[in-house]
Design an enzyme around this catalytic site. Structure first.
Site, mmCIF file in Angstrom:
data_model
loop_
_atom_site.group_PDB
_atom_site.id
_atom_site.type_symbol
_atom_site.label_atom_id
_atom_site.label_comp_id
_atom_site.label_asym_id
_atom_site.label_seq_id
_atom_site.Cartn_x
_atom_site.Cartn_y
_atom_site.Cartn_z
ATOM 1 N N LYS A 1 19.840 -7.607 4.504
ATOM 2 C CA LYS A 1 20.651 -6.290 5.298
ATOM 3 C C LYS A 1 19.394 -4.633 4.971
ATOM 4 C CE LYS A 1 21.563 -6.158 0.458
ATOM 5 N NZ LYS A 1 22.483 -6.622 -0.555
ATOM 6 N N ARG B 1 32.957 -3.546 -7.014
ATOM 7 C CA ARG B 1 32.535 -2.875 -6.313
ATOM 8 C C ARG B 1 33.322 -3.723 -4.888
ATOM 9 N NH1 ARG B 1 26.191 -3.636 -5.062
ATOM 10 N NH2 ARG B 1 26.827 -5.471 -4.197
ATOM 11 N N TYR C 1 2.091 22.211 -4.278
ATOM 12 C CA TYR C 1 3.138 23.185 -4.626
ATOM 13 C C TYR C 1 3.388 23.715 -6.094
ATOM 14 C CZ TYR C 1 4.063 22.909 0.333
ATOM 15 O OH TYR C 1 4.729 22.657 1.397
ATOM 16 N N MET D 1 5.230 16.774 1.665
ATOM 17 C CA MET D 1 5.779 15.365 2.633
ATOM 18 C C MET D 1 4.719 14.648 3.100
ATOM 19 S SD MET D 1 8.553 16.708 5.659
ATOM 20 C CE MET D 1 9.064 17.848 4.658
HETATM 21 C C1 LIG Z 1 21.866 -7.805 -1.786
HETATM 22 C C2 LIG Z 1 22.960 -8.421 -2.620
HETATM 23 C C3 LIG Z 1 21.833 -9.350 -2.838
HETATM 24 C C4 LIG Z 1 20.812 -9.725 -3.047
HETATM 25 O O1 LIG Z 1 20.135 -9.056 -4.103
HETATM 26 P P1 LIG Z 1 19.050 -9.410 -4.523
HETATM 27 O O2 LIG Z 1 18.783 -9.133 -5.771
HETATM 28 O O3 LIG Z 1 17.756 -8.710 -3.356
HETATM 29 O O4 LIG Z 1 18.394 -10.637 -4.353
HETATM 30 C C5 LIG Z 1 23.035 -11.181 -3.178
HETATM 31 N N1 LIG Z 1 24.066 -10.413 -2.664
HETATM 32 C C6 LIG Z 1 24.929 -9.637 -2.633
HETATM 33 C C7 LIG Z 1 26.276 -9.327 -2.899
HETATM 34 C C8 LIG Z 1 24.510 -8.245 -2.491
HETATM 35 O O5 LIG Z 1 24.977 -7.531 -2.138
#
Ligand SMILES: *Cc1c(COP(=O)(O)O)cnc(C)c1O
Length: 375
Positions: free
Chosen positions: A49, A148, A270, A316
């Site tokens: 992702k 969640r 800064y 930046m």
């Molecule tokens: C992002 C995610 C993972 C992967 O998690 P990591 O800690 O990066 O290995 C697995 N399952 C779900 C549902 C996630 O949202």
């Protein structure tokens, strides 16, 4: 693609860039092999992702395919469609955030598998199967302690007890997610495991998956049929407080822009938050929070093994570092200093910035020139 001007283009971009992000695809493949071995006999999927945690899904996902990975997880339906175009029809692609309203047709056509998270998503997918006149695959996420994503355990019971709930749907995977997996001693892990085992028993014959990267290291009971590592593939330590079993994947190097000598009383950056008390040799490097470096991460750069502390605030586009520890003239304009790599890991930078390695990786994205290493 390719063509004779491709290498020129590449080196020109590297010449003009302020920083170089090197991504070692072989190390990602090695990490996938290591996690597969650790998880066996469970299969290892790969979570790619957010553009493969910021490292470029177009390069990372094919490398994982070449290593034998055939199941991928993304977060968004849009990422699922992009990945399907990239990888072709063979691999299984699950979309963790499930089915957005009105996305049924695009999801079905791309052959990606929504991870159904709620009753409305389940109803929409069932209706879509009827409308399209064919069976559709789905996973089901059951919430066991994060509030969640996922149906509640009570809803899962109702779904399992209702013979028509899955009409037209092929349920391919039951999924749970651990809230505290990186904290091996946390009793929440065992509590979530017990709830997930009870849920799994409601759906006999369906594959199950609970563990993320850290979950793999909690023991064999957490691994079920499939594990879902993301961060560990990219070198983040899945076992904080213990030696990192994963190979480092990214190196971030910044170019030297200019070098100067501070006199006592001179101030840096800064807010003039640093004031020299003696003569200090300093260099300005071409990375800042605009490159994804956390503004709050007052860390150091490294030249070979010498630590070069940051002075003053992160801007930046630049950071000023103390190079007094180096021989005169060691850093010419354009020389590269290491910000992430052998001497300072993504986890170190996360800790210095009050965040985690995950966030550091996903923010490094666009601005540095990306160089991919692969044999
Ligand atoms: C992002 C995610 C993972 C992967 O998690 P990591 O800690 O990066 O290995 C697995 N399952 C779900 C549902 C996630 O949202």
């Amino acid at each position: 693609m390719g063509g004779t001007d491709e290498p020129d283009r590449q080196s020109r971009d590297e010449t003009l860039a302020g920083a170089i992000l090197t991504i070692d695809l072989d190390a990602i493949r090695g990490n996938y092999r290591l996690l597969s071995k650790a998880a066996a006999p469970a299969r290892a999927a790969a979570v790619v992702k957010a553009d493969a945690y910021g490292l470029g899904v177009a390069k990372v996902a094919p490398a994982l395919m070449a290593e034998g990975c055939r199941t991928f997880f993304v977060a968004l339906a849009s990422e699922g469609l992009e990945l399907r175009d990239l990888l072709g029809p063979e691999p299984e692609i699950h979309v963790l955030n499930g089915l957005p309203p009105s996305a049924e047709r695009a999801t079905a056509q791309a052959g990606v598998i929504p991870v159904l998270n709620s009753q409305p998503q389940l109803t929409a997918w069932r209706d879509a199967a009827r409308l399209f006149g064919r069976r559709l695959p789905a996973s089901l996420h059951v919430d066991t302690g994060m509030s969640r994503l996922g149906v509640s355990i009570e809803e899962a019971r109702q779904i399992a007890a209702d013979p028509s709930a899955m009409n037209g749907i092929d349920l391919v995977l039951i999924l749970g997610h651990l809230a505290c997996a990186e904290d091996a001693g946390n009793p929440a892990n065992a509590a979530q495991l017990a709830r997930f085992e009870a849920v799994r028993a409601l759906f006999p014959g369906v594959r199950a998956s609970l563990a993320n990267s850290s979950g793999i290291f909690l023991g064999s009971r957490y691994r079920f049929d499939m594990v879902r590592p993301g961060a560990a593939l990219f070198g983040v330590n899945p076992t904080p407080g213990q030696r990192n079993p994963m190979a480092g994947v990214v190196q971030l190097e910044a170019k030297v822009v200019q070098t100067r000598r501070l006199q006592p009383g001179d101030t840096v950056g800064y807010g003039q938050s640093f004031r020299a008390e003696r003569v200090v040799e300093v260099t300005t490097i071409s990375v800042g929070y605009g490159d994804g470096w956390p503004r709050t991460a007052a860390a150091a750069a490294f030249f070979q093994a010498t630590r070069l502390p940051f002075l003053g605030r992160v801007s930046m586009d630049s950071i000023v570092i103390d190079i007094s520890g180096l021989p005169q003239g060691a850093l010419k304009p354009g020389a590269l200093v290491e910000l992430i790599g052998e001497h300072q890991t993504v986890d170190d930078v996360g800790a210095a910035g009050g965040t985690i390695g995950y966030e550091v990786l996903t923010r490094l994205g666009r601005r540095p020139f990306r160089r991919y290493l692969a044999t």
